[in-house]
Design a protein around this motif. Structure first.
Motif, PDB file in Angstrom:
ATOM      1  N   UNK A 128      42.180  42.658  30.710  1.00 45.92           N
ATOM      2  CA  UNK A 128      41.923  42.461  32.204  1.00 45.92           C
ATOM      3  C   UNK A 128      41.230  41.515  32.497  1.00 45.92           C
ATOM      4  N   UNK A 129      41.330  40.801  33.403  1.00 43.39           N
ATOM      5  CA  UNK A 129      40.354  39.662  33.863  1.00 43.39           C
ATOM      6  C   UNK A 129      39.279  40.246  34.269  1.00 43.39           C
ATOM      7  N   UNK A 160      26.009  44.251  43.606  1.00 41.38           N
ATOM      8  CA  UNK A 160      26.656  43.025  44.359  1.00 41.38           C
ATOM      9  C   UNK A 160      27.601  43.469  45.428  1.00 41.38           C
ATOM     10  N   UNK A 161      28.109  42.920  46.402  1.00 41.10           N
ATOM     11  CA  UNK A 161      28.987  43.287  47.253  1.00 41.10           C
ATOM     12  C   UNK A 161      30.249  42.757  47.205  1.00 41.10           C
ATOM     13  N   UNK A 162      30.713  42.289  45.992  1.00 43.56           N
ATOM     14  CA  UNK A 162      32.098  41.760  45.845  1.00 43.56           C
ATOM     15  C   UNK A 162      33.117  43.023  45.376  1.00 43.56           C
ATOM     16  N   UNK A 163      34.247  42.649  45.992  1.00 42.37           N
ATOM     17  CA  UNK A 163      35.316  43.425  45.687  1.00 42.37           C
ATOM     18  C   UNK A 163      36.658  42.515  45.498  1.00 42.37           C
ATOM     19  N   UNK A 164      36.734  42.891  43.909  1.00 39.11           N
ATOM     20  CA  UNK A 164      37.958  41.972  43.546  1.00 39.11           C
ATOM     21  C   UNK A 164      39.179  42.643  42.894  1.00 39.11           C
ATOM     22  N   UNK A 165      40.266  42.029  43.235  1.00 42.87           N
ATOM     23  CA  UNK A 165      41.413  42.573  42.849  1.00 42.87           C
ATOM     24  C   UNK A 165      42.363  41.870  41.819  1.00 42.87           C
ATOM     25  N   UNK A 166      43.247  41.966  41.058  1.00 38.47           N
ATOM     26  CA  UNK A 166      43.947  41.310  40.151  1.00 38.47           C
ATOM     27  C   UNK A 166      45.299  41.812  39.925  1.00 38.47           C
ATOM     28  N   UNK A 167      46.342  41.192  41.123  1.00 33.44           N
ATOM     29  CA  UNK A 167      47.628  41.697  41.015  1.00 33.44           C
ATOM     30  C   UNK A 167      48.196  41.761  39.812  1.00 33.44           C
TER      31      UNK A 167
END
Ligand SMILES: [Zn+2]
Ligand SMILES: [Zn+2]
Length: 217
Positions: A141-142, A77-84
């Motif tokens: 972690x989500x 996949x080409x997603x980049x996710x962050x979870x502050x």
């Protein structure tokens, strides 16, 4: 005499810098043989051989639709996710027993293994995590919940007393390891490797969105 034609290539910046030098494969799709852009194309994970295959966009899209069912090739996949609010602190590094400041983690579905990979003076070091360690270190972690096996990774980096955590395509992690293999010295990596890492993470931080933002798109 004619002036030699100079090909202008796109500026070496961001992730391209990391993908370009490592890929010494032919500039064709490894599934259908169509020509692809050397510096900008999708990848598939060959789950049987645990290898990355370069892919053209139509093949990547085709396998994106059919790949979820557990076929041999799965599109990265080409997603980049962050979870502050990831809530990971210093303790995570001790739990995971990672001696360096950057590591990535993924789930190998066919072997049913949880794998940690990080750069070290001896090259890329891979270790298997037992599920209880994974659960206590990353389970809250989500992003760990959203992680797609084989094709995505959790990328962790320790910056002073903070820990950054991203969900990223697994191919960029292999590029990172390749890059670090060339530059890494000692346990802290040395100045060049650290500067490289900073540029790499700056680029990820720019691309990454929260899971909520990703859903709204
Ligand atoms: Zn193709
Ligand atoms: Zn490629």
């Amino acid at each position: 005499m004619s002036t030699p034609h100079t090909r202008t290539s796109p500026p070496a910046s961001g992730l391209r810098r990391f993908t370009a030098p490592r890929m010494s494969r032919p500039e064709v799709c490894e599934l259908c043989g169509a020509p692809i852009d050397d510096g900008n194309h999708r990848h598939m994970v060959d789950t049987e051989n645990r290898a990355l295959a370069c892919a053209c966009t139509p093949c990547a899209m085709l396998f994106e639709q059919s790949g979820a069912g557990g076929g041999r090739f799965r599109t990265v996949p080409d997603r980049y996710l962050t979870d502050p609010d990831h809530g990971l602190d210093q303790g995570v590094w001790e739990l995971l027993q990672i001696p360096v400041s950057v590591a990535f983690f993924f789930r190998n579905a066919s072997l049913d293994r949880l794998v940690a990979l990080y750069p070290s003076p001896a090259g890329a070091t891979e270790s298997e995590l037992d599920p209880s360690t994974w659960q206590s270190a990353l389970g809250n972690s989500r992003l760990a919940e959203l992680l797609e096996p084989d094709v995505e990774a959790l990328l962790l980096r320790r910056v002073e007393d903070r820990t950054e955590c991203y969900l990223v395509p697994v191919d960029i992690c292999y590029e990172l390891v390749g890059r670090m293999r060339m530059l890494w010295q000692g346990f802290d990596g040395g100045a060049e490797a650290r500067a490289d890492l900073t540029a790499f993470f700056d680029h990820i931080a720019q691309r990454a969105v929260t899971p909520e933002e990703a859903r709204r798109r």
